[in-house]
Design a protein around this motif. Sequence first.
Motif, PDB file in Angstrom:
ATOM      1  N   THR A 242     -18.023  -0.065 -37.182  1.00 31.95           N
ATOM      2  CA  THR A 242     -18.136   1.207 -37.877  1.00 31.95           C
ATOM      3  C   THR A 242     -18.583   2.352 -36.985  1.00 31.95           C
ATOM      4  O   THR A 242     -18.625   3.490 -37.444  1.00 31.95           O
ATOM      5  CB  THR A 242     -19.120   1.076 -39.044  1.00 31.95           C
ATOM      6  OG1 THR A 242     -20.408   0.699 -38.520  1.00 31.95           O
ATOM      7  CG2 THR A 242     -18.661  -0.001 -40.011  1.00 31.95           C
ATOM      8  N   GLY A 243     -18.935   2.058 -35.756  1.00 31.68           N
ATOM      9  CA  GLY A 243     -19.394   3.113 -34.870  1.00 31.68           C
ATOM     10  C   GLY A 243     -20.896   3.237 -34.783  1.00 31.68           C
ATOM     11  O   GLY A 243     -21.396   4.127 -34.083  1.00 31.68           O
ATOM     12  N   GLU A 244     -21.660   2.386 -35.477  1.00 31.10           N
ATOM     13  CA  GLU A 244     -23.118   2.388 -35.392  1.00 31.10           C
ATOM     14  C   GLU A 244     -23.617   0.956 -35.561  1.00 31.10           C
ATOM     15  O   GLU A 244     -23.054   0.168 -36.325  1.00 31.10           O
ATOM     16  CB  GLU A 244     -23.741   3.304 -36.444  1.00 31.10           C
ATOM     17  CG  GLU A 244     -23.416   2.919 -37.874  1.00 31.10           C
ATOM     18  CD  GLU A 244     -24.084   3.825 -38.873  1.00 31.10           C
ATOM     19  OE1 GLU A 244     -25.059   4.480 -38.507  1.00 31.10           O
ATOM     20  OE2 GLU A 244     -23.628   3.870 -40.031  1.00 31.10           O
ATOM     21  N   ASP A 245     -24.659   0.615 -34.832  1.00 33.04           N
ATOM     22  CA  ASP A 245     -25.267  -0.710 -34.923  1.00 33.04           C
ATOM     23  C   ASP A 245     -26.205  -0.763 -36.124  1.00 33.04           C
ATOM     24  O   ASP A 245     -26.957   0.182 -36.384  1.00 33.04           O
ATOM     25  CB  ASP A 245     -26.037  -1.039 -33.649  1.00 33.04           C
ATOM     26  CG  ASP A 245     -25.124  -1.157 -32.442  1.00 33.04           C
ATOM     27  OD1 ASP A 245     -23.941  -1.492 -32.636  1.00 33.04           O
ATOM     28  OD2 ASP A 245     -25.582  -0.907 -31.312  1.00 33.04           O
ATOM     29  N   TRP A 246     -26.161  -1.883 -36.834  1.00 36.97           N
ATOM     30  CA  TRP A 246     -27.072  -2.089 -37.957  1.00 36.97           C
ATOM     31  C   TRP A 246     -28.244  -2.917 -37.446  1.00 36.97           C
ATOM     32  O   TRP A 246     -28.187  -4.148 -37.373  1.00 36.97           O
ATOM     33  CB  TRP A 246     -26.364  -2.809 -39.096  1.00 36.97           C
ATOM     34  CG  TRP A 246     -25.162  -2.070 -39.619  1.00 36.97           C
ATOM     35  CD1 TRP A 246     -24.893  -0.752 -39.443  1.00 36.97           C
ATOM     36  CD2 TRP A 246     -24.082  -2.607 -40.389  1.00 36.97           C
ATOM     37  NE1 TRP A 246     -23.710  -0.415 -40.062  1.00 36.97           N
ATOM     38  CE2 TRP A 246     -23.187  -1.534 -40.650  1.00 36.97           C
ATOM     39  CE3 TRP A 246     -23.781  -3.861 -40.888  1.00 36.97           C
ATOM     40  CZ2 TRP A 246     -22.019  -1.715 -41.380  1.00 36.97           C
ATOM     41  CZ3 TRP A 246     -22.626  -4.040 -41.617  1.00 36.97           C
ATOM     42  CH2 TRP A 246     -21.755  -2.977 -41.865  1.00 36.97           C
ATOM     43  N   SER A 247     -29.321  -2.253 -37.088  1.00 37.83           N
ATOM     44  CA  SER A 247     -30.494  -2.920 -36.512  1.00 37.83           C
ATOM     45  C   SER A 247     -31.659  -2.812 -37.483  1.00 37.83           C
ATOM     46  O   SER A 247     -32.096  -1.701 -37.825  1.00 37.83           O
ATOM     47  CB  SER A 247     -30.876  -2.285 -35.171  1.00 37.83           C
ATOM     48  OG  SER A 247     -29.802  -2.391 -34.253  1.00 37.83           O
ATOM     49  N   GLY A 248     -32.139  -3.966 -37.947  1.00 42.90           N
ATOM     50  CA  GLY A 248     -33.291  -4.002 -38.839  1.00 42.90           C
ATOM     51  C   GLY A 248     -33.056  -3.320 -40.166  1.00 42.90           C
ATOM     52  O   GLY A 248     -33.961  -2.658 -40.683  1.00 42.90           O
ATOM     53  N   VAL A 249     -31.871  -3.460 -40.737  1.00 41.77           N
ATOM     54  CA  VAL A 249     -31.541  -2.806 -42.003  1.00 41.77           C
ATOM     55  C   VAL A 249     -31.577  -3.830 -43.129  1.00 41.77           C
ATOM     56  O   VAL A 249     -31.451  -5.034 -42.919  1.00 41.77           O
ATOM     57  CB  VAL A 249     -30.151  -2.139 -41.935  1.00 41.77           C
ATOM     58  CG1 VAL A 249     -30.115  -1.099 -40.838  1.00 41.77           C
ATOM     59  CG2 VAL A 249     -29.064  -3.177 -41.717  1.00 41.77           C
ATOM     60  N   ARG A 250     -31.763  -3.333 -44.338  1.00 44.40           N
ATOM     61  CA  ARG A 250     -31.650  -4.169 -45.527  1.00 44.40           C
ATOM     62  C   ARG A 250     -30.168  -4.323 -45.849  1.00 44.40           C
ATOM     63  O   ARG A 250     -29.482  -3.350 -46.144  1.00 44.40           O
ATOM     64  CB  ARG A 250     -32.409  -3.548 -46.696  1.00 44.40           C
ATOM     65  CG  ARG A 250     -33.913  -3.539 -46.512  1.00 44.40           C
ATOM     66  CD  ARG A 250     -34.645  -2.972 -47.713  1.00 44.40           C
ATOM     67  NE  ARG A 250     -34.459  -1.528 -47.836  1.00 44.40           N
ATOM     68  CZ  ARG A 250     -33.723  -0.939 -48.752  1.00 44.40           C
ATOM     69  NH1 ARG A 250     -33.078  -1.673 -49.657  1.00 44.40           N
ATOM     70  NH2 ARG A 250     -33.610   0.370 -48.808  1.00 44.40           N
ATOM     71  N   LEU A 251     -29.701  -5.560 -45.793  1.00 43.69           N
ATOM     72  CA  LEU A 251     -28.279  -5.841 -45.932  1.00 43.69           C
ATOM     73  C   LEU A 251     -27.996  -6.432 -47.302  1.00 43.69           C
ATOM     74  O   LEU A 251     -28.741  -7.295 -47.786  1.00 43.69           O
ATOM     75  CB  LEU A 251     -27.815  -6.804 -44.834  1.00 43.69           C
ATOM     76  CG  LEU A 251     -26.311  -6.987 -44.660  1.00 43.69           C
ATOM     77  CD1 LEU A 251     -25.667  -5.697 -44.195  1.00 43.69           C
ATOM     78  CD2 LEU A 251     -26.021  -8.100 -43.661  1.00 43.69           C
ATOM     79  N   ALA A 252     -26.921  -5.955 -47.910  1.00 45.15           N
ATOM     80  CA  ALA A 252     -26.440  -6.496 -49.182  1.00 45.15           C
ATOM     81  C   ALA A 252     -24.943  -6.728 -49.060  1.00 45.15           C
ATOM     82  O   ALA A 252     -24.238  -6.006 -48.342  1.00 45.15           O
ATOM     83  CB  ALA A 252     -26.745  -5.551 -50.343  1.00 45.15           C
ATOM     84  N   LEU A 253     -24.461  -7.737 -49.761  1.00 43.90           N
ATOM     85  CA  LEU A 253     -23.059  -8.137 -49.697  1.00 43.90           C
ATOM     86  C   LEU A 253     -22.476  -8.060 -51.097  1.00 43.90           C
ATOM     87  O   LEU A 253     -23.044  -8.608 -52.046  1.00 43.90           O
ATOM     88  CB  LEU A 253     -22.915  -9.551 -49.137  1.00 43.90           C
ATOM     89  CG  LEU A 253     -23.646  -9.793 -47.818  1.00 43.90           C
ATOM     90  CD1 LEU A 253     -23.735 -11.264 -47.516  1.00 43.90           C
ATOM     91  CD2 LEU A 253     -22.950  -9.065 -46.692  1.00 43.90           C
ATOM     92  N   SER A 254     -21.336  -7.398 -51.219  1.00 43.22           N
ATOM     93  CA  SER A 254     -20.722  -7.185 -52.521  1.00 43.22           C
ATOM     94  C   SER A 254     -19.268  -7.633 -52.471  1.00 43.22           C
ATOM     95  O   SER A 254     -18.591  -7.492 -51.444  1.00 43.22           O
ATOM     96  CB  SER A 254     -20.808  -5.714 -52.924  1.00 43.22           C
ATOM     97  OG  SER A 254     -20.083  -5.472 -54.118  1.00 43.22           O
TER      98      SER A 254
END
Length: 697
Positions: A242-254
């Motif tokens: 996506t063009g940005e790293d997801w570092s230490g984020v709250r992740l949800a899957l839908s």
Amino acid sequence: MAGKRAVWESGLESVVVHAVGAVCRRRASGVVPADGRVRVAGLPRLAAAGSLRVRVLSGDGRVAEARLEYPARVRSDDERPAWEQELKELRARVELLEERRARLEERIAEVAALRPVPPQRRRDEGHRRAPADAVLALAEFVDTRLEVLQERAVELAQEVRLAEHALLVAEERADARSSAERPGGVAAGACAELTVRGAGPVELEVEYAVPGAVWVPTYRLAHRRGERTARLVLRASVAQRTGEDWSGVRLALSTASLVRSGALPELASLRIGRRQAVPAPSGWRAQPAGLDDLFAGWQDAQRAKPEPEPYAASAPVAVAVAGGGPVPAPKPAPRPSARRASAARARGPAGAPGAPGFVPTAPPVPVAPVMPMMPVAASAPPPPPAPAGAAPPGQAYGGAPQGYGGAAPEPFADFAPAAAPDPRPSADQLDYPAMVLAGPEEESYRRGRLFPEPARPGAGGGALYEAEAVGRLPLPRFGAPPRESAGAFDHRFDAQAPAHVPADGGWHTVAVAELPVGVRTGYVTVPSVEEAVYAVLELTNATAHALLAGPVEVSVDGDFLLTAALPTLAPGGVREVGLGRAEELRVARHTEVRESTSGVLNSTTVLDHGVRIELVNRLPHEASVEVRERVPVPGDPEVRIEERPGWSPPAEPSAEVPASARIRRVVVPPGGSVELTGGYVVRIPAGKAVVGGNRRS
């Protein structure tokens, strides 16, 4: 500084990964400036413009305006990523070594071509003695020089191989890098341009959607023999670019889709009786009267501005006169191409733009991208009438044709088609969030009217193609896309711990949750097909979460057993997962066939099939075994099948267990054995036989 927006930095807080794409949320805080103009930086350049949502989390303020902008700036050499500079240096070194090797090969060829050349003998001169010492000295020089050059060539070839290997490794690392590190001398990104009304410190939440993110579920099941419950760890394989790293984020899957419309459908009503006019759709309004006069002052101000001086090298133009044809220019104009000539012939008769005898005195109005070409010809047949209730093609909001907005451009005013008396908008013309009101700087026929929003100068096609490439990644074994396995429901799974997923386009495993499930170990055997017993794990989903189809790693008593395919399991559902062959259980099948006759004058052939099945259990605990047999299905009403008792048909026949199957469940004690008997009797009238012979297996 007046006119400059206050820049607030933002941090990524949470990400919801959908079936395709993701929704990201960032937080930014600061003190609202006097003019309320705020720029929230840090957004990726793939952020979709129509998905921007901003809300105030804390503070005294409200958001009055929000839009996405895509600024770009030139980066200095220090700001460029290190891997890009490394690639540049490695490529330069490989090119330098290749050039050195090419020059060395030329020198080797020159030295190897050295040959002794005797002087030309004159006619009156006798034969000379060959200078053997000089020839030998030359040969020794050539050998010595070639030996040195060849050694250098071997060393240089080794350096080239090492440099090419280092370049290949660097290129592989660059391909696997995060898309957040973009190469090039221009830094492109996105930012949210906001207008905040209020005062004091304010905390904002910025939400936007990005493409280039997918996920598939995976599982890990650990249970112990004899227990009725087990631990099922839900994991997710996530890939994003996506063009940005997801570092230490709250992740949800839908499992939901971002591109699916959420609008409620409009059901057409059926009426019996006198025909009534079709009601106008909700939100449709006709064009206001005097819309063209609204911009009269602005248009007069634009005309009052001094016109720029024409270029001295402009081509001369022929001018039409009243008494005759056009006056020829000093130089003939270049001959138009065939495409322009055909377009000019299609525009209309004399006096129309492009017709003979008509030459405009000013450049034509530039055509907007959304304005369709509308050639008008005197002999052209009228277009077919549109069906009732259908919107005219190419129509813009407000009752005017799309691209013309109710008023034709000034040069084409006499040739514009008449507007429909009762325009009917289409579904896309009622999508108001996708429409943009044209301002006064637009052409006269667009001002003050709604048109579909043009493409924004955001991410380039190359970045979007790289982002969408994650949708073409090979899935893990037994993996299935969540949108296909979810069926008719949508569900969301929230990860219990912060996750780290770099934007490198590869699969990354993220632990989501641990779910307790009910298990029961059973065994199935079909001895008529194969004398083997297979272990089956019966899973019961006792949670409120739906389990999607995907691979499950099964471990028994702490030892990894195998990777199986878990089907979609709704809450409260029960499914079986095959665990492979159970070597501790043995089965043997013995058959016996007796043929006889019965009835008056022996008119019936009786085929008595007896089946005896032996089961042996070498497990330290009892085993519940399901034995499956089969019986023939008569295709003739005169043929009768008589089954022995003790066997039952399947409760729900399927492709794996057809209606002709017979099932018997038995519990084998540890270290013991069980013997089952069964079979069937086939009665065939005399003069008939089973096609292919009487099967006595």
